[in-house]
Design an enzyme around this catalytic site. Structure first.
Site, PDB file in Angstrom:
ATOM      1  N   GLN A 126       0.846  -1.203   0.000  1.00 32.46           N
ATOM      2  CA  GLN A 126       0.000   0.000   0.000  1.00 32.46           C
ATOM      3  C   GLN A 126       0.878   1.249   0.000  1.00 32.46           C
ATOM      4  O   GLN A 126       0.634   2.197  -0.755  1.00 32.46           O
ATOM      5  CB  GLN A 126      -0.916  -0.017   1.234  1.00 32.46           C
ATOM      6  CG  GLN A 126      -1.849   1.167   1.309  1.00 32.46           C
ATOM      7  CD  GLN A 126      -2.877   1.167   0.178  1.00 32.46           C
ATOM      8  OE1 GLN A 126      -3.575   0.196  -0.028  1.00 32.46           O
ATOM      9  NE2 GLN A 126      -2.974   2.267  -0.554  1.00 32.46           N
ATOM     10  N   CYS A 254      -6.361   4.387   1.731  1.00 33.61           N
ATOM     11  CA  CYS A 254      -6.008   3.068   1.182  1.00 33.61           C
ATOM     12  C   CYS A 254      -7.246   2.301   0.732  1.00 33.61           C
ATOM     13  O   CYS A 254      -7.137   1.429  -0.128  1.00 33.61           O
ATOM     14  CB  CYS A 254      -5.235   2.269   2.221  1.00 33.61           C
ATOM     15  SG  CYS A 254      -6.139   2.054   3.770  1.00 33.61           S
TER      16      CYS A 254
HETATM   17  N1   CP Z   1      -6.131  -1.250   0.517  1.00 32.14           N
HETATM   18  C1   CP Z   1      -6.286  -2.594   0.585  1.00 32.14           C
HETATM   19  O1   CP Z   1      -5.344  -3.335   0.951  1.00 32.14           O
HETATM   20  O2   CP Z   1      -7.508  -3.037   0.224  1.00 32.14           O
HETATM   21  P1   CP Z   1      -8.044  -4.546   0.346  1.00 32.14           P
HETATM   22  O3   CP Z   1      -8.150  -4.843   1.825  1.00 32.14           O
HETATM   23  O4   CP Z   1      -9.348  -4.548  -0.354  1.00 32.14           O
HETATM   24  O5   CP Z   1      -7.027  -5.458  -0.294  1.00 32.14           O
HETATM   25  N1  NVA Z   2      -5.979  -0.792   8.496  1.00 35.08           N
HETATM   26  C1  NVA Z   2      -6.872  -1.532   7.630  1.00 35.08           C
HETATM   27  C2  NVA Z   2      -6.368  -1.496   6.234  1.00 35.08           C
HETATM   28  C3  NVA Z   2      -7.193  -2.224   5.217  1.00 35.08           C
HETATM   29  C4  NVA Z   2      -6.600  -2.189   3.848  1.00 35.08           C
HETATM   30  C5  NVA Z   2      -6.999  -2.959   8.130  1.00 35.08           C
HETATM   31  O1  NVA Z   2      -5.986  -3.543   8.535  1.00 35.08           O
HETATM   32  O2  NVA Z   2      -8.113  -3.494   8.137  1.00 35.08           O
END
Ligand code: CP
Ligand code: NVA
Length: 297
Positions: A126, A254
């Site tokens: 990310q 993200c």
């Molecule tokens: N940003 C991200 O990692 O999204 P997902 O959880 O959908 O893979």
């Molecule tokens: N901080 C979040 C990011 C998801 C892409 C999680 O870990 O759920």
């Protein structure tokens, strides 16, 4: 020695820039021709699964996505034996796990490069996509300022480390109980970032080039949601906060987002938002990272 990408500070600053350059290469070589990559998920995913599968295809390889119940890390079989098994068939392994130590155990036993597709501690793929997006928007990375508003979580940790490696200023505003710990701050300092920590989101946002938000309740923390909603009151990124940025300031996330919590729907869909460019860049950054890893001696 096999190189892995378990956290973004596994990379030297020059490695990181090379990955971003490779991410923008329109015709990458078929570095994975005739080979496979196992993509192992303990948690759900939309962007990571799809961007990684397509990155593998674009490098000429074959992705095999594995759902949690299919191998059962430490349940059906030890994590070490899963690593050894997948290493028999695949040129690389990607894993999305809860405990970060599981990805370290995979890397120690796979015999092929292992890539962190998100753990409770970090999300380096990310951060690579985030830096690629910032470079595309501003034409440069060095000297730009990122203000992260919210939970000092996996995404924030990798983003902060990535900012340090690439010469950006990194600010973070989090409420008490949800801030980086002393170990995180030391690790950020080790890559040259002196995080400006604040409990006033507007102070962090003022004059920044990028305002960044992530969910207040990450995967695996669902039971804590009520207390987190209380703790993060006042941390919603809204038009007023975006109005405090430097001229040309942009919003990144993200995703997935929880509109009305960490960010308003108006900011997510507004003129300063670059979230879809950022989401697309997950695929380009992943392709650059996999290609770079395959070229390491
Ligand atoms: N940003 C991200 O990692 O999204 P997902 O959880 O959908 O893979
Ligand atoms: N901080 C979040 C990011 C998801 C892409 C999680 O870990 O759920």
């Amino acid at each position: 020695m096999t190189r892995h990408l378990l956290e973004i500070d596994d990379l030297a600053p020059a490695d990181l820039i090379e990955i971003l350059d490779r991410a923008e290469e329109p015709a990458p070589p078929p570095a994975l021709a005739g080979e496979g990559m196992a993509l192992l998920f303990e948690k759900p995913s939309a962007r990571t699964r799809n961007s990684m599968e397509m990155a593998v295809v674009q490098l000429g390889g074959h992705p095999v996505t594995i759902r949690p119940d299919e191998v059962g890390l430490d349940q059906r079989e030890s994590t070490e034996d899963v690593a050894r098994t997948l290493g028999c068939y695949h040129a690389m392994i990607g894993a999305r796990v809860f405990e970060h130590s599981k990805i370290e155990r995979l890397a120690a036993n796979a015999g092929v490069p292992v890539v962190n597709m998100l753990s409770d501690d970090g999300h380096p793929l990310q951060a690579l996509a985030d830096l690629l997006t910032i470079r595309q928007v501003f034409g440069e990375l060095e000297g730009r300022t990122v203000a992260y508003i919210g939970d000092a979580n996996n995404v924030a940790r990798s983003l902060g480390l990535g900012c340090g490696l690439a010469g950006l200023e990194f600010r973070v505003a989090s409420p008490a109980g949800y801030r980086f710990d002393a170990g995180d701050i030391d690790r950020l300092r080790a890559v040259g970032v002196e995080p400006q920590v604040s409990d006033h989101p507007m102070d962090a946002a003022r004059g920044a080039d990028v305002i960044y938000a992530d969910v207040w309740t990450s995967m695996g923390q669902e039971d804590e949601r009520p207390s987190r909603l209380d703790a993060f009151a006042g941390y919603t990124v809204d038009d007023e906060m975006m109005g405090a940025t430097a001229p040309g300031g942009v919003f990144l996330h993200c995703l997935p987002a929880h509109p009305g919590e960490e960010v308003t729907r108006g900011v997510l869909d507004g003129s300063t938002s670059r979230i879809w460019q950022q989401a697309e860049n997950r695929m380009h950054a992943a392709r650059g990272a996999l290609w770079w890893l395959l070229d390491q001696p």
